[in-house]
Design an enzyme around this catalytic site. Structure first.
Site, PDB file in Angstrom:
ATOM      1  N   LYS A   1     115.666   7.714  -8.789  1.00  8.96           N
ATOM      2  CA  LYS A   1     115.532   6.411  -8.130  1.00  8.96           C
ATOM      3  C   LYS A   1     114.066   6.031  -7.912  1.00  8.96           C
ATOM      4  O   LYS A   1     113.705   4.856  -8.037  1.00  8.96           O
ATOM      5  CB  LYS A   1     116.288   6.378  -6.804  1.00  8.96           C
ATOM      6  CG  LYS A   1     115.663   7.182  -5.679  1.00  8.96           C
ATOM      7  CD  LYS A   1     116.410   6.975  -4.385  1.00  8.96           C
ATOM      8  CE  LYS A   1     115.817   7.819  -3.273  1.00  8.96           C
ATOM      9  NZ  LYS A   1     114.434   7.473  -2.936  1.00  8.96           N
ATOM     10  N   THR A   2     113.225   7.008  -7.576  1.00  9.75           N
ATOM     11  CA  THR A   2     111.806   6.696  -7.377  1.00  9.75           C
ATOM     12  C   THR A   2     111.193   6.173  -8.672  1.00  9.75           C
ATOM     13  O   THR A   2     110.456   5.175  -8.674  1.00  9.75           O
ATOM     14  CB  THR A   2     111.042   7.942  -6.896  1.00  9.75           C
ATOM     15  OG1 THR A   2     111.592   8.375  -5.645  1.00  9.75           O
ATOM     16  CG2 THR A   2     109.561   7.644  -6.724  1.00  9.75           C
TER      17      THR A   2
ATOM     18  N   ASP B   1     113.808   1.054  -0.276  1.00 14.37           N
ATOM     19  CA  ASP B   1     114.234   2.405  -0.645  1.00 14.37           C
ATOM     20  C   ASP B   1     115.145   2.977   0.445  1.00 14.37           C
ATOM     21  O   ASP B   1     115.049   2.600   1.618  1.00 14.37           O
ATOM     22  CB  ASP B   1     112.988   3.285  -0.820  1.00 14.37           C
ATOM     23  CG  ASP B   1     113.311   4.646  -1.402  1.00 14.37           C
ATOM     24  OD1 ASP B   1     114.347   4.779  -2.085  1.00 14.37           O
ATOM     25  OD2 ASP B   1     112.513   5.584  -1.193  1.00 14.37           O
ATOM     26  N   GLU B   2     116.024   3.908   0.078  1.00 16.81           N
ATOM     27  CA  GLU B   2     116.905   4.631   1.015  1.00 16.81           C
ATOM     28  C   GLU B   2     117.679   3.658   1.915  1.00 16.81           C
ATOM     29  O   GLU B   2     117.714   3.821   3.150  1.00 16.81           O
ATOM     30  CB  GLU B   2     116.087   5.611   1.873  1.00 16.81           C
ATOM     31  CG  GLU B   2     115.311   6.657   1.076  1.00 16.81           C
ATOM     32  CD  GLU B   2     116.186   7.755   0.490  1.00 16.81           C
ATOM     33  OE1 GLU B   2     117.423   7.629   0.555  1.00 16.81           O
ATOM     34  OE2 GLU B   2     115.631   8.725  -0.052  1.00 16.81           O
TER      35      GLU B   2
ATOM     36  N   GLN C   1     124.963   9.862   0.505  1.00 13.74           N
ATOM     37  CA  GLN C   1     123.958  10.653   1.213  1.00 13.74           C
ATOM     38  C   GLN C   1     123.577  10.028   2.555  1.00 13.74           C
ATOM     39  O   GLN C   1     122.490  10.260   3.075  1.00 13.74           O
ATOM     40  CB  GLN C   1     122.709  10.825   0.340  1.00 13.74           C
ATOM     41  CG  GLN C   1     122.976  11.592  -0.944  1.00 13.74           C
ATOM     42  CD  GLN C   1     121.706  11.880  -1.726  1.00 13.74           C
ATOM     43  OE1 GLN C   1     120.888  12.712  -1.334  1.00 13.74           O
ATOM     44  NE2 GLN C   1     121.543  11.192  -2.844  1.00 13.74           N
TER      45      GLN C   1
ATOM     46  N   ARG D   1     121.316  19.818  -3.549  1.00  9.53           N
ATOM     47  CA  ARG D   1     119.936  20.318  -3.481  1.00  9.53           C
ATOM     48  C   ARG D   1     119.711  21.401  -4.543  1.00  9.53           C
ATOM     49  O   ARG D   1     118.575  21.758  -4.824  1.00  9.53           O
ATOM     50  CB  ARG D   1     119.630  20.940  -2.102  1.00  9.53           C
ATOM     51  CG  ARG D   1     119.738  20.044  -0.871  1.00  9.53           C
ATOM     52  CD  ARG D   1     119.032  18.741  -1.034  1.00  9.53           C
ATOM     53  NE  ARG D   1     119.947  17.709  -1.514  1.00  9.53           N
ATOM     54  CZ  ARG D   1     119.578  16.573  -2.077  1.00  9.53           C
ATOM     55  NH1 ARG D   1     118.308  16.306  -2.259  1.00  9.53           N
ATOM     56  NH2 ARG D   1     120.474  15.690  -2.483  1.00  9.53           N
TER      57      ARG D   1
END
Length: 704
Positions: A39-40, A256-257, A287, A627
């Site tokens: 995504k970044t 973002d987020e 998430q 993770r």
């Protein structure tokens, strides 16, 4: 401009889903970015694409949640723009008017306005805040500043007893937690208390007065706390001329987020985007795990309804994890109903299935994990590429002891080691005091938790106690005390007497004897007092291993020596990472162990009882799974202790994983039964019931 003439070959640099976002996300757009899906990278290339299309950099606003994310994105944008050889146009607005702190690095960010919500709010309010009565030189209160101000206010409005320190009041941090949550969730104080501090509802009138006085005091002193930065920004947008100016200025807004936004941030973003409607929000509903901070998952779930013509993109290709790990993650999250359905996939080669590990109790669980870590290190896996994740901080205790014993260096991420925590030190001080009447530091630590007893009074008590030969003489202690201190001393005598009475029963019983009083103290001292009481219960379970108080004190005292040993200090040799799942979000490791996967730990019983809580707990498990890059171990103990054996069931989330996706077998024979073995007498009790309805022991003691 055709693709072939681009300085950046977007088609080559991005996968198809990312390319669609970068080139087609005009208008309201929702990007559902699965874990590890880049995504970044997508956000950075979207900004670069807009710049290449001729959008002036100052017309782009990029909002993030951390300074680290803002700097990383703007730095990468700057690098891409440098490769393009693109020169930015002169600004049409003074930089200080609409610049976030991260955006101040214009050379790095190519002139794009960007930063955290709070930093952008700070810049705007200093330039435009006069519209809502703010002076440009307002002070920003950090958390400690706010607590100091609240401490003075509590004495001011809490009545004579509070001013004299006579009646125990909740600590300023608890007031700040409630007030901050109310601001971020846009709730009244009583509504926030119901959610964050229901144990203190009888103090609602006091909380309401303190909150009102806190607001007045900040206004008088031209101060804002962190939460005020957001609410003041929203108030600023209610002023028509300011709203129109800002709505016209930023043509493209990227967030973002988005799953972590609260209702204030959501309204700010939607208001800013109302004119141009080029709002791109990126996030992953799977998430969303921060509702305790007032994050509202509905912001992302309802985005398509808020913007009926919104485009919805999905980034599902994962660049982090093996296909076997992703299969488990997809299986787990599929059981949630409130979500956007997506399926993570990867182009990586198959590796090995995640493994289920079952232990008798937390001590054996720690032994198994430590042994596996040592084996992995022998295979060439660096220790700092291994993480052990858990739902609650106290679940690290047995593992910390085991790692220390085996001299395996570890780093506690985002928190203190178990034996360094204040409430654990408080509980240990009681045991030290009972073992040694002359332990002055233990005296001071214990007495500090009692009403009306400060250092001066404590010193008087300690000097008088030094003349005693034994604890039995304690009620005869002759010392002049104030009325408030007398009440505190009386509570101390009662509590220490109950604890001393358990001396023959062992150190675990001593710790449990002090818990009723300490709970009352913790309720007023800590916002997370329930978690801290769980920690102390875990300490008591650990103490049950020891026959004598002296052995227990010797072992726990040695833990401080381990904490300062060279190999265990952060920044030295590679260390295993121990972390709560919340702290681990956004990070990744080659190998991940998720421990304490029982139905009393994950899902957490309190969270699972709340509306939407079970689904958030499942999302938490999903975050932990994703993770891991190559190896994943799912671990649970059958009982809480081999001395007080309350049998656990494996987490229901483990039961939801289809056969064949993991190696290992769930042990489900306990069926909610338990066995308690008295560590002193050996007596056994159980809640087991046999097929005829008669009480029985399940399983037999021989099976244990």
């Amino acid at each position: 401009m055709s693709v072939s003439t681009h300085m950046i070959d977007f088609k080559k640099e991005l996968n198809q889903a990312q390319y669609e976002v970068v080139t087609k996300a005009d208008g309201p757009s929702l990007v559902l970015a699965g874990a590890g899906s880049g995504k970044t990278r997508t956000l950075v290339y979207r900004v670069a694409y807009l710049l290449e299309q001729g959008v002036a950099p100052e017309r782009i606003l990029l909002l993030t949640f951390t300074n680290k994310a803002a700097h990383e994105m703007l730095s990468r944008v700057g690098e891409l723009v440098g490769k393009m050889g693109k020169k930015t146009k002169p600004r049409t607005l003074n930089r200080e008017e609409v610049q976030g702190e991260a955006g101040a690095h214009s050379a790095t960010g190519a002139g794009v306005w960007g930063g955290t919500f709070h930093h952008v709010a700070n810049r705007l309010l200093r330039k435009l805040g006069s519209a809502i009565g703010l002076k440009s030189n307002f002070t920003i209160l950090d958390r400690e500043d706010s607590k100091d101000m609240l401490k003075r206010i509590i004495k001011e409005v809490g009545g004579p007893e509070a001013a004299k320190g006579g009646r125990r009041m909740p600590q300023p941090g608890i007031f700040l937690e409630v007030i901050g949550y109310a601001a971020n969730a846009q709730l009244k104080i009583d509504e926030a208390m119901e959610l964050k501090y229901p144990e203190g509802m009888q103090l609602f009138p006091l909380f309401e007065k303190v909150a009102a006085r806190y607001a007045e005091k900040k206004q008088m002193t031209h101060s804002l706390d962190f939460d005020d930065l957001l609410t003041a920004w929203l108030r600023l947008l209610k002023v028509p001329r300011v709203r129109e100016k800002l709505q016209g200025f930023w043509e493209y807004i990227l967030v973002d987020e988005y799953q972590d936004t609260n209702v204030v941030q959501d309204e700010i973003v939607r208001t800013l985007a109302a004119k141009h409607k080029n709002l791109l929000v990126v996030g992953d509903d799977a998430q969303s795990i921060y509702s305790f901070r007032a994050a509202n998952i509905e912001n992302i779930l309802q985005f398509p309804k808020q913007f009926p013509n919104a485009k919805v993109f999905k980034l599902e290709e994962n660049y982090r994890s093996s296909p076997e790990i992703l299969s488990v993650a997809n299986e787990v999250i599929a059981h949630n109903e409130a979500q956007f359905k997506k399926t993570l996939f990867t182009g990586q080669e198959p590796f090995i299935k995640p493994e289920l590990m079952v232990a008798q109790d937390p001590a054996e669980e720690a032994e198994q994990v430590a042994e596996r870590i040592m084996a992995l290190e022998d295979e060439g896996v660096l220790l700092d590429r291994i993480a052990v994740l858990f739902r609650a901080a106290h679940q690290s205790q047995a593992l910390e002891l085991e790692l220390n014993k085996r001299n395996i260096p570890y780093e506690m991420r985002g928190g203190l080691r178990f034996f360094e925590r204040a409430h654990i030190k408080d509980a240990l001080a009681y045991t030290r005091l009972i073992a040694n009447l002359n332990d002055e530091s233990a005296w001071y630590r214990v007495l500090a938790t009692y009403e009306g007893i400060g250092d001066v009074t404590a010193q008087k008590i300690i000097m008088a106690a030094g003349e005693l030969a034994d604890w039995i003489q304690l009620p005869e202690l002759s010392v002049s005390l104030s009325q408030a201190a007398s009440k505190g001393w009386s509570d101390f005598v009662t509590t220490i007497g109950a604890a001393h009475g358990q001396l023959k029963a062992g150190p675990g019983a001593i710790i449990r004897a002090i818990m009723p009083y300490y709970r009352r103290y913790a309720e007023l001292q800590y916002q997370d007092f329930k978690d801290r009481m769980d920690d102390i219960e875990q300490l008591a379970l650990f103490a049950d291993r020891y026959e004598t108080l002296e052995e227990f004190i010797a072992d726990t005292s040695l833990q401080e020596a381990y904490a300062v040993r060279g190999g265990h200090e952060e920044g030295h040799e590679p260390s295993v990472v121990l972390s709560t799942i919340h702290q681990a979000k956004g990070l990744e490791w080659n190998t991940v162990f998720i421990i304490s996967l029982t139905n009393s730990s994950l899902p957490h019983p309190r969270a699972a009882a709340e509306e939407g809580g079970l689904e958030e707990e499942r999302r938490l498990f999903y975050v932990a799974i994703t993770r891991a890059q190559r190896r994943l171990y799912l671990v649970y103990p059958l009982s809480s202790s081999r001395f007080t054996m309350s049998l656990h069931q494996p987490s229901q989330f483990l039961r939801e994983i289809a056969n064949g996706l993991i190696t290992g077998k769930l042990d489900t024979d306990g069926d909610e039964g338990y066995i308690d073995v008295d560590p002193v007498t050996g007596d056994i009790t159980s809640n087991g019931v046999d097929d005829d309805g008669e009480r029985s022991f399940l399983p037999s003691i021989d099976d244990l």
